[in-house]
Design an enzyme around this catalytic site. Structure first.
Site, mmCIF file in Angstrom:
data_model
loop_
_atom_site.group_PDB
_atom_site.id
_atom_site.type_symbol
_atom_site.label_atom_id
_atom_site.label_comp_id
_atom_site.label_asym_id
_atom_site.label_seq_id
_atom_site.Cartn_x
_atom_site.Cartn_y
_atom_site.Cartn_z
ATOM 1 N N LEU A 186 0.835 -1.220 0.132
ATOM 2 C CA LEU A 186 0.009 -0.087 -0.063
ATOM 3 C C LEU A 186 0.916 1.163 0.115
ATOM 4 O O LEU A 186 1.572 1.552 1.069
ATOM 5 C CB LEU A 186 -0.689 -0.082 1.249
ATOM 6 C CG LEU A 186 -2.254 -0.844 1.070
ATOM 7 C CD1 LEU A 186 -2.007 -1.989 0.665
ATOM 8 C CD2 LEU A 186 -2.990 -0.923 2.439
ATOM 9 N N ILE A 187 0.896 2.044 -0.972
ATOM 10 C CA ILE A 187 1.832 2.987 -1.265
ATOM 11 C C ILE A 187 1.155 4.223 -1.343
ATOM 12 O O ILE A 187 0.089 4.512 -2.115
ATOM 13 C CB ILE A 187 2.699 2.654 -2.402
ATOM 14 C CG1 ILE A 187 3.834 3.716 -2.360
ATOM 15 C CG2 ILE A 187 2.033 2.558 -3.828
ATOM 16 C CD1 ILE A 187 5.288 3.291 -2.910
ATOM 17 N N LYS A 268 -8.433 3.565 7.458
ATOM 18 C CA LYS A 268 -7.457 2.575 7.118
ATOM 19 C C LYS A 268 -8.084 0.969 7.002
ATOM 20 O O LYS A 268 -7.664 0.162 6.601
ATOM 21 C CB LYS A 268 -6.431 2.567 8.359
ATOM 22 C CG LYS A 268 -5.647 3.825 8.516
ATOM 23 C CD LYS A 268 -4.727 3.767 7.407
ATOM 24 C CE LYS A 268 -4.094 5.083 6.656
ATOM 25 N NZ LYS A 268 -3.910 6.178 7.627
ATOM 26 N N GLY A 290 3.376 1.092 5.711
ATOM 27 C CA GLY A 290 4.280 1.738 6.392
ATOM 28 C C GLY A 290 4.029 2.126 7.706
ATOM 29 O O GLY A 290 4.715 3.104 8.125
ATOM 30 N N GLN A 299 -2.159 4.769 14.508
ATOM 31 C CA GLN A 299 -1.162 3.844 14.638
ATOM 32 C C GLN A 299 -0.726 3.474 15.966
ATOM 33 O O GLN A 299 0.201 3.298 16.586
ATOM 34 C CB GLN A 299 0.110 4.178 13.890
ATOM 35 C CG GLN A 299 -0.230 4.123 12.288
ATOM 36 C CD GLN A 299 0.919 4.777 11.419
ATOM 37 O OE1 GLN A 299 2.036 4.920 11.945
ATOM 38 N NE2 GLN A 299 0.533 5.193 10.152
ATOM 39 N N CYS A 459 -9.074 25.656 -1.879
ATOM 40 C CA CYS A 459 -8.828 24.750 -0.562
ATOM 41 C C CYS A 459 -7.930 25.639 0.422
ATOM 42 O O CYS A 459 -7.288 26.595 -0.188
ATOM 43 C CB CYS A 459 -8.614 23.435 -0.860
ATOM 44 S SG CYS A 459 -6.985 23.162 -1.316
HETATM 45 N N1 LIG Z 1 -3.564 6.770 -0.322
HETATM 46 C C1 LIG Z 1 -3.064 5.709 0.118
HETATM 47 N N2 LIG Z 1 -2.731 4.615 -0.701
HETATM 48 C C2 LIG Z 1 -2.254 3.459 -0.357
HETATM 49 N N3 LIG Z 1 -1.720 3.309 0.803
HETATM 50 C C3 LIG Z 1 -1.929 4.171 1.591
HETATM 51 C C4 LIG Z 1 -2.518 5.584 1.418
HETATM 52 N N4 LIG Z 1 -2.286 6.100 2.475
HETATM 53 C C5 LIG Z 1 -1.856 5.447 3.391
HETATM 54 N N5 LIG Z 1 -1.824 4.273 2.994
HETATM 55 C C6 LIG Z 1 -1.017 3.073 3.665
HETATM 56 O O1 LIG Z 1 -1.174 3.200 5.184
HETATM 57 C C7 LIG Z 1 0.028 3.495 5.822
HETATM 58 C C8 LIG Z 1 -0.139 4.473 6.840
HETATM 59 O O2 LIG Z 1 -0.613 5.639 6.213
HETATM 60 P P1 LIG Z 1 -0.542 7.016 7.153
HETATM 61 O O3 LIG Z 1 -0.837 8.075 6.240
HETATM 62 O O4 LIG Z 1 -1.681 6.860 8.212
HETATM 63 O O5 LIG Z 1 0.694 7.224 7.896
HETATM 64 P P2 LIG Z 1 2.125 7.656 7.149
HETATM 65 O O6 LIG Z 1 2.980 7.012 8.349
HETATM 66 O O7 LIG Z 1 2.131 9.003 6.872
HETATM 67 O O8 LIG Z 1 2.514 6.751 6.017
HETATM 68 P P3 LIG Z 1 3.456 7.392 4.530
HETATM 69 O O9 LIG Z 1 4.619 8.070 5.210
HETATM 70 O O10 LIG Z 1 3.480 6.002 4.061
HETATM 71 O O11 LIG Z 1 2.399 8.011 3.888
HETATM 72 C C9 LIG Z 1 1.233 3.869 5.037
HETATM 73 O O12 LIG Z 1 2.242 3.785 5.036
HETATM 74 C C10 LIG Z 1 0.642 3.275 3.605
HETATM 75 O O13 LIG Z 1 0.984 1.932 3.540
#
Ligand SMILES: Nc1ncnc2c1ncn2[C@@H]1O[C@H](COP(=O)(O)OP(=O)(O)OP(=O)(O)O)[C@@H](O)[C@H]1O
Length: 487
Positions: A186-187, A268, A290, A299, A459
């Protein structure tokens, strides 16, 4: 040019059949990467090492490219750059070594180190002494220093062949890509998911990419480019998929129907449900995220556990106990930090006062307020491309939009903030009409507006509005601009 590759130590201690399988896979991966780069390459495997030959002739740019590629292919612990030749006596070895080390020796202390394999009438130490003596005779002004030499002359002797080592390089270690099966990463374009994706690749997974699009083209382009970069650098031995899933409807219902304290965790959980369904569809054994304990409100341990319950797939979290600064440092090292720094920080989805330890039953009650078929619809709307198509695909997606600081008479302001944000600080304009259309509805509802008017999207940070305006342009609406008032 020729290289001797040492295997990642964990591979070296495997049973014979496992080790053979891993060596075969690593050999094939090296050949695949070379093919992707249009480099001529041959790989010969031995029990404890691989011999790789690039091209027929010595060529500096080819040499640099070969070193670059080998230092990024998972499974290689380290590699030696060698000059290989047949030898009959020590004079042959000295003559070769002199050509390579002669110029480097000027004014420096030196030592000769020999590693020997096969049957010979001399030991490694005797070879070191004899070849060292030849160097000393030829370079009488240089001192011999066996403990801390400035230059080490490394020579390997294997039966009737000898190698003079001309360079030593570190690999990234890990397991060959493909050895641990398929996963779906999930990126999001941030620091964390780029590094977690890399970690999964390095550990031998064949990583496919999943992006949930919540706000338009600019974000999608950035994430696609980052994913392509990671794949091209570390995993181009395997063809994988990049999957985009529109998430606007899900975000819309979360914002409109659920309690603000649990919106982040619900988002999430929806990602995990949709991700698990896609993973099953493509045969991926796990999702990779991540996430890291305590980093953001979704988290906390409680929220991570609520997130786990929504997934039907195994979730791998390579960064779960890492510090943010270490993650940023690793992103810098692997080259993804630049993407994360420039990724649009998009406004609007996460709640103001998130609950860090909500009851699961409360989260489930809130989720039940959303349509039951959201996951199914999201999976059905997924778009798959071969990752190799990304460079062409992102060219197609680029659409530029005019940004203005001053509104013009007659222009309609399209406020794309979330309803909560728009209600908290409503726009007050005397000369321009305002239409409220939150970002997750823009793509769907824009066509219902009077198309003879010009719409200027607004925005708080000017990022979501830009993403939405680009998307509208891409959809064929040309009467859109972005308003970024001067502060
Ligand atoms: N738009 C998205 N598409 C795919 N995966 C997502 C998306 N947003 C978040 N994720 C997944 O959920 C995880 C946690 O996201 P979150 O935004 O809560 O934290 P983050 O620590 O800021 O993550 P990142 O630095 O990877 O954006 C991400 O690391 C990613 O694996």
């Amino acid at each position: 040019m020729k290289f001797i590759l040492r295997l990642f130590p964990e591979i070296s201690i495997k049973s014979r059949p496992v080790r053979n399988r891993l060596i075969k896979l690593l050999s094939q991966n090296i050949l695949n990467v070379a093919k992707h780069r249009a480099m001529e390459c041959h790989v010969y495997s031995q029990w404890d090492k691989l011999i790789v030959r690039f091209g027929e002739k010595e060529d500096t740019s080819m040499r640099e490219a070969a070193v670059r590629e080998l230092s990024r292919i998972p499974g290689i612990h380290s590699f030696l750059e060698v000059d290989e030749f047949d030898f009959k006596n020590f004079d042959d070895i000295f003559e070769h070594a002199k050509v390579i080390y002669g110029a480097k020796l000027l004014g420096k202390t030196f030592a000769v180190r020999v590693k020997r394999r096969g049957n010979h009438e001399f030991t490694s130490q005797q070879a070191e002494r004899i070849i060292g003596g030849m160097f000393k005779q030829h370079f009488p002004n240089n001192g011999v220093d066996l403990t801390h030499p400035e230059i080490t002359i490394n020579i390997e002797i294997d039966s009737e062949k000898a190698f003079v080592i001309t360079g030593k390089h570190a690999g990234i270690g890990g397991y060959p890509v493909g050895s641990q099966g398929d996963v779906l990463s999930l990126i999001s374009g941030g620091f964390d998911s780029g590094v977690s994706t890399y970690r999964a690749i390095r550990r031998g997974c064949r990583v496919n990419y999943l992006f949930f699009n919540m706000g338009g083209t600019a974000h999608e382009i950035g994430v696609k480019q980052e994913s392509y970069f990671i794949w091209d650098r570390f995993a181009s031995s395997h063809r994988v998929k990049f999957i985009t899933i529109p998430f606007e409807d899900i975000v819309g219902q979360i914002l409109e129907r659920t309690h603000h304290g649990v919106r982040g965790v619900i988002l999430k959980r929806m990602m995990m449900r949709v991700g698990s369904a896609v993973a099953e569809k493509i045969g991926a054994a796990a999702l990779v995220t991540g996430e890291s304990v305590g980093q953001v409100s979704s988290q906390t341990l409680i929220n991570l556990s609520h997130i786990d319950r929504a997934a039907s797939s195994l979730i791998l979290r390579p960064l779960v106990m890492e510090d943010k600064q270490d993650i940023i440092d690793e992103a810098t090292l692997i080259g993804t930090a630049g993407f994360a720094e420039n990724m649009p920080e998009y406004c609007g989805v996460i709640s103001d006062h998130p609950n860090v330890c909500p009851n699961l039953s409360f989260v489930e009650e809130e989720e039940a307020k959303m349509d039951a078929d959201l996951v199914e619809k999201a999976v059905a709307a997924s778009r798959f491309i071969d990752i190799k198509e990304i460079p062409e695909d992102t060219k197609r997606l680029k659409t530029d939009v005019e940004i203005e600081a001053q509104l013009k008479r007659g222009e309609v302001v399209l406020d794309v903030r979330s309803p909560d944000d728009a209600a908290k600080s409503p726009l007050k304009l005397e000369d321009n009409e305002i239409v409220l259309m939150p970002f997750y509805k823009t793509a769907k509802d824009f066509s219902s507006l009077d198309q003879l008017k010009t719409y200027v999207l607004y925005c708080d940070q000017g990022v979501m509005s830009l993403m939405q305006a680009r998307q509208l342009k891409e959809m064929g609406f040309h009467n859109v601009k972005v308003w970024r008032p001067e502060t």
